[in-house]
Design a protein around this motif. Structure first.
Motif, short mmCIF file in Angstrom:
data_model
loop_
_atom_site.label_atom_id
_atom_site.label_comp_id
_atom_site.label_asym_id
_atom_site.label_seq_id
_atom_site.Cartn_x
_atom_site.Cartn_y
_atom_site.Cartn_z
N THR A 234 12.73 23.16 -2.23
CA THR A 234 11.40 23.06 -2.84
C THR A 234 10.38 22.64 -1.80
O THR A 234 9.18 22.76 -2.04
CB THR A 234 11.39 22.06 -4.02
OG1 THR A 234 11.85 20.80 -3.57
CG2 THR A 234 12.23 22.58 -5.18
N ASP A 235 10.83 22.19 -0.62
CA ASP A 235 9.94 21.82 0.47
C ASP A 235 10.66 22.08 1.79
O ASP A 235 11.65 21.41 2.10
CB ASP A 235 9.54 20.35 0.36
CG ASP A 235 8.52 19.92 1.39
OD1 ASP A 235 8.20 20.71 2.31
OD2 ASP A 235 8.04 18.78 1.28
N PRO B 135 16.75 14.64 0.45
CA PRO B 135 17.24 16.01 0.61
C PRO B 135 18.66 16.06 1.17
O PRO B 135 19.47 16.88 0.71
CB PRO B 135 16.22 16.64 1.57
CG PRO B 135 14.95 15.90 1.29
CD PRO B 135 15.40 14.48 1.03
N GLN C 34 15.79 19.36 -5.40
CA GLN C 34 15.12 19.70 -4.14
C GLN C 34 15.87 20.79 -3.37
O GLN C 34 15.27 21.48 -2.55
CB GLN C 34 15.03 18.47 -3.24
CG GLN C 34 14.28 17.30 -3.84
CD GLN C 34 14.36 16.11 -2.92
OE1 GLN C 34 13.70 16.09 -1.89
NE2 GLN C 34 15.18 15.13 -3.27
#
Length: 134
Positions: A80-81, A47, A117
């Motif tokens: 996304t997270d 990330p 991400q």
């Protein structure tokens, strides 16, 4: 008067029919940037690595539009997270000087293009600078 910025040095070449940035008077509205190389290919990484590349692309779009990273007043980051937030916060702290950091929103999305991400976008305001014509 509006200026549409679709190309600039090092900016990813997109297949989508959009602009990297749109300048209206002293404001610059920046399209979402992903971890893409200059050919438009996704570069997978941690990330933090994806955030750095996405911000590099955001800064290139700013430069192509005649703005500087210090002109950013708002940054929007899609994840996304959300577990990646602390890692990306470290990148954000490195890129923006304490006391002069832009306002920011963060949120989680189900998916991003290319399986990315992180996606970043923003708004910049160019203040009058000596010798700068607006």
């Amino acid at each position: 008067m509006r200026q549409f910025v679709s190309f600039g040095e090092g900016l990813p070449q997109w297949s989508s029919p959009i602009s990297h940035a749109v300048v209206v008077d002293n404001m610059c509205y920046l399209s979402g940037q992903l971890a893409l190389d200059s050919e438009g290919h996704y570069v997978s990484g941690s990330p933090a690595q994806e955030a750095r590349l996405a911000f590099d692309n955001l800064f290139r779009a700013l430069k192509a539009a005649g703005f500087e990273p210090s002109d950013l007043v708002f940054v929007d980051i899609a994840f996304t997270d959300l577990a990646a937030v602390p890692e990306v916060n470290e990148v954000f702290a490195e890129l923006f000087e304490a006391g002069r950091r832009p306002a920011r929103t963060i949120y989680q999305v189900a998916a991003l293009p290319f399986g990315g991400q992180i996606k970043v976008m923003g708004v910049a305001i160019r203040e009058s600078r000596p010798g700068h014509v607006q």
